[in-house]
Motif scaffolding. Structure first.
Motif, mmCIF file in Angstrom:
data_model
loop_
_atom_site.group_PDB
_atom_site.id
_atom_site.type_symbol
_atom_site.label_atom_id
_atom_site.label_comp_id
_atom_site.label_asym_id
_atom_site.label_seq_id
_atom_site.Cartn_x
_atom_site.Cartn_y
_atom_site.Cartn_z
ATOM 1 N N UNK A 1 6.352 -4.952 4.533
ATOM 2 C CA UNK A 1 5.607 -4.344 3.428
ATOM 3 C C UNK A 1 4.979 -3.016 3.881
ATOM 4 N N UNK A 4 7.210 -0.074 3.561
ATOM 5 C CA UNK A 4 7.327 0.364 2.165
ATOM 6 C C UNK A 4 6.082 1.131 1.735
ATOM 7 N N UNK A 7 6.008 4.512 3.019
ATOM 8 C CA UNK A 7 6.913 5.407 2.288
ATOM 9 C C UNK A 7 6.252 5.871 0.983
ATOM 10 N N UNK A 321 -5.347 -6.194 1.257
ATOM 11 C CA UNK A 321 -4.051 -5.682 1.742
ATOM 12 C C UNK A 321 -4.066 -4.158 1.817
ATOM 13 N N UNK B 115 10.013 7.170 -5.890
ATOM 14 C CA UNK B 115 10.414 7.661 -4.563
ATOM 15 C C UNK B 115 11.059 6.570 -3.712
ATOM 16 N N UNK B 116 10.942 5.296 -4.144
ATOM 17 C CA UNK B 116 11.590 4.205 -3.398
ATOM 18 C C UNK B 116 12.961 3.931 -4.001
ATOM 19 N N UNK B 120 14.105 -1.243 -2.535
ATOM 20 C CA UNK B 120 12.744 -1.210 -1.978
ATOM 21 C C UNK B 120 11.707 -1.609 -3.030
ATOM 22 N N UNK B 124 9.406 -4.740 -2.248
ATOM 23 C CA UNK B 124 7.939 -4.604 -2.201
ATOM 24 C C UNK B 124 7.277 -5.815 -2.852
ATOM 25 N N UNK B 127 7.791 -9.131 -0.744
ATOM 26 C CA UNK B 127 6.992 -9.338 0.478
ATOM 27 C C UNK B 127 5.498 -9.126 0.245
ATOM 28 N N UNK B 128 5.116 -8.904 -1.010
ATOM 29 C CA UNK B 128 3.685 -8.690 -1.261
ATOM 30 C C UNK B 128 2.891 -9.942 -0.926
#
Lengths: 396, 231
Positions: A1, A4, A7, A321, B115-116, B120, B124, B127-128
């Motif tokens: 995560x 990501x 990014x 988070x 932008x992903x 992705x 995201x 896996x949050x």
């Protein structure tokens, strides 16, 4: 995560501003660490055992004789309360009194080769304050005719460079020669008198007086003293640091004098303390500005990615988070700045160690633990400041 | 309908109801009252496991309702309750827990990170949560079923709206949920792709014994709705 998130949250701030913020903070951290380490080094130079010529210094203190105190000898003496007060000071290792003779003294030569006669006075101090080589010859027992005497070294210098050079027929004398010359010492008082064979047992730079053993002084004062014991007019102070500003202020406040010029270092030390303080102060102010700059830097970075952070929250990213992630973005940079500056100070300390070693002075090879503590404290300050900025951003 | 649900971390929740109590969005307060509504200014409970269709013409507050339930806006009178608790009283942490474990959503405006890449964006969400519901391979499986495998490694911003819509649907299915909210989820899909997407959604909801709440303009037969309401 995290990859990501990284990014998504790309720094929207220019590289130049980033570098300026880093440089500002780096300089601030450097000044702070430098000030702390300099302070430690200076203390080591002043107090460190390896920089001491003697374990301690001795100051002879007397009260100043002024026109107001003329004719009132009791105003020149130290009361027990004054001596106790001095003993309680942090800079005082030991305090001794110089007992003055309470009887008449005259000294004269036994030989015509070196004729002299003079009235004199004696003082005595506890043996702990005597710096005589071969101390075993120092002392006196009742019934002993031989009387050891210590004279100030400048007496001999004055004689050799003044008297002997200018008076015809007077020879110059070495210390050994002086120590070999017997002197007739006569003491009188209470209608009685007695002669002793005095000899110079040594010279002293420490105490500016003619000294006899304490035992003899006590015995002679008791038997030949004109009056009951009087308060001392001079006291001797054993201190580790004669340049301690607190000591100098203590003496000045009471108008007490000391013959030692060692206290003059006090001014230098005060100045150095100020300089170290100013360097530290500049460091703190710079740190404050550095923190502000970095905090603004974080805010600008976060503001530039606010829509992305909001979308992350919309999708369910928890405040914890986001906070963890954002802290991880900024904290390593701060920690690296402190680490780099710590390395710079370590290198400077190594250079200083070897440079001063050549000048016969000693500072430790490694930086002090206080400096390490200061570095840790700085990282903590960064952490608190960053966290505050990030938490406020997430809440908003 | 289940009375309780257990998530992957072993926590058992009471089955989740969504209740609306006299809900009136302030921007719509003037318009309301001109016609009958099954939702606005009344008490309505969406019980766990129900598949609910909300039908309404444009401009009558479909998106507003989804946003009120998702707690993206709070400019309304009345209240939205999850399990009897006013969503406006939930802390940010509790709300994020709901959004990670109990509620999922497909927004009308999709809300992808441009932008992903498509993958992705989905990853995201996968896996949050500390313990992902699905393995990464599930992304490829679902993408294959919806016909978007070829855009998975393409930047989301460069995908067509229809492709983005399918990516947003897959993203919503990557997490555990008890309720799936969807705001016109098939608006840019042709009939065939809409059917495929609906089949996948129905499958995933059934697997979770979850309810779904779908808004749309017209009547549709994508799902076997247990309840149909007019806004």
């Amino acid at each position: 995560m995290n990859t990501l998130l990284q990014k998504i949250i790309r720094s929207g701030v220019g590289r130049f501003r980033y570098i300026v913020a880093m440089l500002g903070m780096g300089t601030a951290v450097f000044f702070i660490l430098l000030a702390v380490q300099t302070h430690t080094n200076f203390n080591e130079l002043l107090h460190g055992k390896r920089n001491e010529n003697e374990a301690a210094d001795f100051l002879v203190i007397n009260k100043q004789v002024t026109s107001q105190t003329l004719g009132k000898k009791e105003l020149s003496t130290f009361s027990p309360a004054e001596i106790d007060s001095l003993k309680k000071q942090a800079f005082a290792r030991e305090v001794g009194v110089l007992n003055a003779s309470n009887f008449s003294v005259s000294v004269e030569s036994y030989t015509d080769a070196l004729p002299f006669y003079s009235d004199a006075f004696f003082e005595s101090v506890p043996d702990a304050f005597i710096d005589l080589k071969g101390k075993e010859n120092w002392g006196w027992q009742p019934g002993q005719r031989d009387l050891p005497v210590i004279i100030p070294s400048f007496f001999l210098d004055l004689y050799n460079t003044g008297m002997a050079m200018t008076q015809a027929g007077l020879p110059q004398l070495s210390l050994d020669a002086v120590m070999a010359i017997p002197i007739k010492v006569s003491i009188r008082g209470n209608g009685r008198s007695q002669d002793f064979v005095g000899h110079v047992a040594g010279t002293t730079d420490r105490l500016n007086s003619i000294l006899i053993p304490q035992g003899f002084m006590d015995w002679a004062n008791a038997n030949y003293g004109y009056r009951s014991a009087q308060q001392p007019a001079r006291i001797v102070l054993k201190t580790l640091d004669p340049s301690n500003p607190a000591l100098v202020k203590y003496l000045d406040d009471r108008n007490w004098n000391t013959n030692s010029d060692k206290t003059r270092l006090s001014k230098v030390r005060t100045i150095v303390n100020w300089i170290v303080g100013i360097v530290g102060g500049i460091g703190l102010v710079m740190l404050l500005f550095g923190l502000m700059v970095f905090s603004l830097f974080i805010q600008v970075t976060l503001a530039s990615c606010r829509p992305d952070v909001e979308l992350l929250q919309t999708l369910g990213a928890s405040p914890a988070q986001l906070q963890r992630f954002l802290m991880r973005q900024f904290m390593p940079v701060n920690a690296a700045i402190v680490a780099v500056m710590l390395v710079v100070v370590v290198v400077l300390q190594l250079v200083l160690h070897y440079t001063l070693q050549r000048a016969g002075m000693f500072v430790p090879l490694y930086i002090s633990w206080v400096t390490l503590l200061a570095a840790a404290a700085t990282v903590t300050v960064f952490w608190v400041s960053n966290r505050r900025t990030i938490v406020r951003f997430i809440r908003s | 309908m289940p009375n309780s649900l257990t998530n992957r971390s072993g926590t058992t929740y009471p089955a989740m109801n969504i209740a609306l109590h006299n809900l009136v969005p302030l921007p719509l307060s003037d318009k309301l009252g001109t016609g009958p509504s099954d939702v606005w200014a009344t008490n309505v409970v969406f019980a766990t496991g129900q598949w609910v269709k909300l039908r309404a013409p444009s401009g009558t507050g479909k998106t507003t309702l989804i946003h009120c339930i998702w707690q993206l806006r709070s400019d309304y009178t009345g209240a939205v309750h999850f399990d009897g608790q006013d969503v406006r009283s939930l802390s940010a942490t509790t709300l994020s827990a709901y959004r990670q474990q109990r509620l999922s959503v497909v927004f009308q405006d999709l809300r992808l990170f441009g932008q992903l890449t498509a993958r992705e964006n989905i990853e995201l969400k996968r896996v949050m949560s500390a313990r992902p519901l699905y393995e990464p391979a599930a992304i490829d499986d679902m993408a294959a079923r919806l016909g978007v495998s070829h855009v998975l490694d393409q930047q989301a911003a460069t995908c067509s709206y229809g492709e983005q819509q399918r990516i947003a649907i897959i993203r919503a299915l990557m997490q555990p949920f008890e309720w799936l909210l969807m705001d016109e989820p098939f608006s840019h899909l042709d009939a065939d792709n809409a059917r495929k997407a609906a089949a996948l959604i129905a499958e995933e909801c059934t697997k979770r014994q979850a309810g779904l709440l779908l808004t749309d303009l017209d009547h549709d037969d994508h799902f076997t709705y247990t309840r149909q309401l007019n806004l």
